[in-house]
Design a protein around this motif. Structure first.
Motif, PDB file in Angstrom:
ATOM      1  N   ALA A   1      -0.789 -10.897  -8.380  1.00  0.00           N
ATOM      2  CA  ALA A   1      -1.015  -9.719  -8.385  1.00  0.00           C
ATOM      3  C   ALA A   1      -0.366  -8.633  -7.869  1.00  0.00           C
ATOM      4  O   ALA A   1      -0.280  -7.598  -8.259  1.00  0.00           O
ATOM      5  CB  ALA A   1      -2.449  -9.853  -7.739  1.00  0.00           C
ATOM      6  N   GLN A   2       0.310  -8.877  -6.738  1.00  0.00           N
ATOM      7  CA  GLN A   2       1.326  -8.350  -6.115  1.00  0.00           C
ATOM      8  C   GLN A   2       2.519  -7.710  -7.354  1.00  0.00           C
ATOM      9  O   GLN A   2       2.982  -6.718  -7.268  1.00  0.00           O
ATOM     10  CB  GLN A   2       2.001  -8.590  -4.787  1.00  0.00           C
ATOM     11  CG  GLN A   2       0.860  -8.728  -3.783  1.00  0.00           C
ATOM     12  CD  GLN A   2       1.535  -9.554  -2.602  1.00  0.00           C
ATOM     13  OE1 GLN A   2       2.494 -10.224  -2.810  1.00  0.00           O
ATOM     14  NE2 GLN A   2       0.854  -9.474  -1.386  1.00  0.00           N
ATOM     15  N   ALA A   3       3.112  -8.818  -7.746  1.00  0.00           N
ATOM     16  CA  ALA A   3       4.205  -8.780  -8.855  1.00  0.00           C
ATOM     17  C   ALA A   3       3.644  -7.570  -9.798  1.00  0.00           C
ATOM     18  O   ALA A   3       4.263  -6.871 -10.200  1.00  0.00           O
ATOM     19  CB  ALA A   3       4.687  -9.925  -9.294  1.00  0.00           C
ATOM     20  N   ARG A   4       2.368  -7.936 -10.444  1.00  0.00           N
ATOM     21  CA  ARG A   4       1.925  -6.921 -11.525  1.00  0.00           C
ATOM     22  C   ARG A   4       1.447  -5.647 -10.999  1.00  0.00           C
ATOM     23  O   ARG A   4       1.970  -4.676 -11.589  1.00  0.00           O
ATOM     24  CB  ARG A   4       0.619  -7.712 -12.076  1.00  0.00           C
ATOM     25  CG  ARG A   4       0.732  -8.786 -12.853  1.00  0.00           C
ATOM     26  CD  ARG A   4      -0.744  -9.021 -13.633  1.00  0.00           C
ATOM     27  NE  ARG A   4      -1.754  -9.361 -12.618  1.00  0.00           N
ATOM     28  CZ  ARG A   4      -2.048 -10.552 -12.262  1.00  0.00           C
ATOM     29  NH1 ARG A   4      -1.272 -11.650 -12.837  1.00  0.00           N
ATOM     30  NH2 ARG A   4      -3.052 -10.730 -11.385  1.00  0.00           N
TER      31      ARG A   4
ATOM     32  N   ASN B   1       3.429   0.112 -10.874  1.00  0.00           N
ATOM     33  CA  ASN B   1       4.152   1.264 -10.167  1.00  0.00           C
ATOM     34  C   ASN B   1       5.472   1.819 -10.654  1.00  0.00           C
ATOM     35  O   ASN B   1       5.604   2.871 -10.702  1.00  0.00           O
ATOM     36  CB  ASN B   1       4.255   0.860  -8.846  1.00  0.00           C
ATOM     37  CG  ASN B   1       2.728   0.768  -8.399  1.00  0.00           C
ATOM     38  OD1 ASN B   1       1.703   1.507  -8.758  1.00  0.00           O
ATOM     39  ND2 ASN B   1       2.385   0.444  -7.027  1.00  0.00           N
ATOM     40  N   GLU B   2       6.143   0.889 -11.146  1.00  0.00           N
ATOM     41  CA  GLU B   2       7.686   1.231 -11.452  1.00  0.00           C
ATOM     42  C   GLU B   2       7.541   1.908 -12.996  1.00  0.00           C
ATOM     43  O   GLU B   2       8.203   2.576 -13.064  1.00  0.00           O
ATOM     44  CB  GLU B   2       8.499  -0.071 -11.452  1.00  0.00           C
ATOM     45  CG  GLU B   2       9.103  -0.744 -10.172  1.00  0.00           C
ATOM     46  CD  GLU B   2       9.713  -1.863 -10.505  1.00  0.00           C
ATOM     47  OE1 GLU B   2      10.243  -2.384 -11.416  1.00  0.00           O
ATOM     48  OE2 GLU B   2      10.027  -2.573  -9.360  1.00  0.00           O
ATOM     49  N   GLU B   3       6.449   1.123 -13.953  1.00  0.00           N
ATOM     50  CA  GLU B   3       6.554   1.479 -14.935  1.00  0.00           C
ATOM     51  C   GLU B   3       5.960   2.987 -15.058  1.00  0.00           C
ATOM     52  O   GLU B   3       6.456   4.031 -15.778  1.00  0.00           O
ATOM     53  CB  GLU B   3       5.514   0.580 -16.078  1.00  0.00           C
ATOM     54  CG  GLU B   3       5.600   0.905 -17.224  1.00  0.00           C
ATOM     55  CD  GLU B   3       4.573   0.205 -18.140  1.00  0.00           C
ATOM     56  OE1 GLU B   3       3.592   0.597 -18.887  1.00  0.00           O
ATOM     57  OE2 GLU B   3       4.749  -0.959 -18.164  1.00  0.00           O
TER      58      GLU B   3
ATOM     59  N   LYS C   1       9.073  10.195 -14.470  1.00  0.00           N
ATOM     60  CA  LYS C   1      10.251  10.814 -14.614  1.00  0.00           C
ATOM     61  C   LYS C   1      10.766  11.421 -16.083  1.00  0.00           C
ATOM     62  O   LYS C   1      11.280  12.398 -16.133  1.00  0.00           O
ATOM     63  CB  LYS C   1      11.368   9.716 -14.153  1.00  0.00           C
ATOM     64  CG  LYS C   1      11.325   9.549 -12.767  1.00  0.00           C
ATOM     65  CD  LYS C   1      12.645   8.620 -12.250  1.00  0.00           C
ATOM     66  CE  LYS C   1      12.612   8.483 -10.805  1.00  0.00           C
ATOM     67  NZ  LYS C   1      13.729   7.436 -10.352  1.00  0.00           N
ATOM     68  N   SER C   2      10.314  10.557 -17.231  1.00  0.00           N
ATOM     69  CA  SER C   2      10.699  10.824 -18.408  1.00  0.00           C
ATOM     70  C   SER C   2       9.813  12.138 -19.027  1.00  0.00           C
ATOM     71  O   SER C   2      10.234  12.820 -19.647  1.00  0.00           O
ATOM     72  CB  SER C   2      10.649   9.621 -19.267  1.00  0.00           C
ATOM     73  OG  SER C   2       9.230   9.313 -19.706  1.00  0.00           O
ATOM     74  N   ASP C   3       8.606  12.264 -18.309  1.00  0.00           N
ATOM     75  CA  ASP C   3       7.748  13.256 -18.799  1.00  0.00           C
ATOM     76  C   ASP C   3       8.177  14.672 -18.293  1.00  0.00           C
ATOM     77  O   ASP C   3       8.203  15.543 -18.982  1.00  0.00           O
ATOM     78  CB  ASP C   3       6.289  12.920 -18.275  1.00  0.00           C
ATOM     79  CG  ASP C   3       5.553  11.855 -18.999  1.00  0.00           C
ATOM     80  OD1 ASP C   3       6.041  11.702 -20.135  1.00  0.00           O
ATOM     81  OD2 ASP C   3       4.543  11.476 -18.609  1.00  0.00           O
ATOM     82  N   THR C   4       8.895  14.715 -16.771  1.00  0.00           N
ATOM     83  CA  THR C   4       9.432  15.658 -16.534  1.00  0.00           C
ATOM     84  C   THR C   4      10.775  15.947 -16.718  1.00  0.00           C
ATOM     85  O   THR C   4      11.539  17.086 -16.403  1.00  0.00           O
ATOM     86  CB  THR C   4       9.257  15.569 -14.943  1.00  0.00           C
ATOM     87  OG1 THR C   4      10.104  14.481 -14.474  1.00  0.00           O
ATOM     88  CG2 THR C   4       7.757  15.418 -14.443  1.00  0.00           C
ATOM     89  N   GLY C   5      11.605  15.061 -17.403  1.00  0.00           N
ATOM     90  CA  GLY C   5      13.022  15.248 -17.767  1.00  0.00           C
ATOM     91  C   GLY C   5      13.848  14.886 -16.527  1.00  0.00           C
ATOM     92  O   GLY C   5      15.010  15.147 -16.613  1.00  0.00           O
ATOM     93  N   GLU C   6      13.489  14.172 -15.449  1.00  0.00           N
ATOM     94  CA  GLU C   6      14.064  13.933 -14.363  1.00  0.00           C
ATOM     95  C   GLU C   6      15.132  12.573 -14.755  1.00  0.00           C
ATOM     96  O   GLU C   6      14.497  11.866 -15.851  1.00  0.00           O
ATOM     97  CB  GLU C   6      13.403  13.714 -13.209  1.00  0.00           C
ATOM     98  CG  GLU C   6      13.009  14.745 -12.719  1.00  0.00           C
ATOM     99  CD  GLU C   6      12.067  14.381 -11.426  1.00  0.00           C
ATOM    100  OE1 GLU C   6      12.236  13.380 -10.783  1.00  0.00           O
ATOM    101  OE2 GLU C   6      11.344  15.317 -11.070  1.00  0.00           O
ATOM    102  N   THR C   7      16.127  12.319 -14.172  1.00  0.00           N
ATOM    103  CA  THR C   7      16.933  11.027 -14.421  1.00  0.00           C
ATOM    104  C   THR C   7      17.103  10.598 -13.254  1.00  0.00           C
ATOM    105  O   THR C   7      16.885  11.118 -12.064  1.00  0.00           O
ATOM    106  CB  THR C   7      18.316  11.436 -15.289  1.00  0.00           C
ATOM    107  OG1 THR C   7      19.124  12.183 -14.383  1.00  0.00           O
ATOM    108  CG2 THR C   7      18.139  11.941 -16.447  1.00  0.00           C
TER     109      THR C   7
END
Length: 57
Positions: free
Chosen positions: A31-34, A39-41, A47-53
């Motif tokens: 459950a912790q790994a999921r 969260n990472e996803e 980031k991709s929605d705001t255009g950040e890298t």
């Protein structure tokens, strides 16, 4: 000395408790790994929605 000897039923109940604890621990770790993966996803999506890298601060 009497404590050192385990009867079959005492040994069996101990093993059952250990098995249950291991199953609970494995379920908690999964459950912790999921949750970390989710969260990472979500962070990458944000980031991709705001255009950040990754290099942007």
């Amino acid at each position: 000395m009497a404590e050192a000897r385990n009867t079959g039923s005492q040994q069996g109940s101990r093993e059952e408790r250990l098995r249950a604890a291991l199953r609970a621990n494995l379920a908690r770790r999964k459950a912790q790994a999921r949750a970390r993966a989710d969260n990472e996803e979500q962070a990458e999506t944000a980031k991709s929605d705001t255009g950040e890298t990754e290099g942007d601060e």
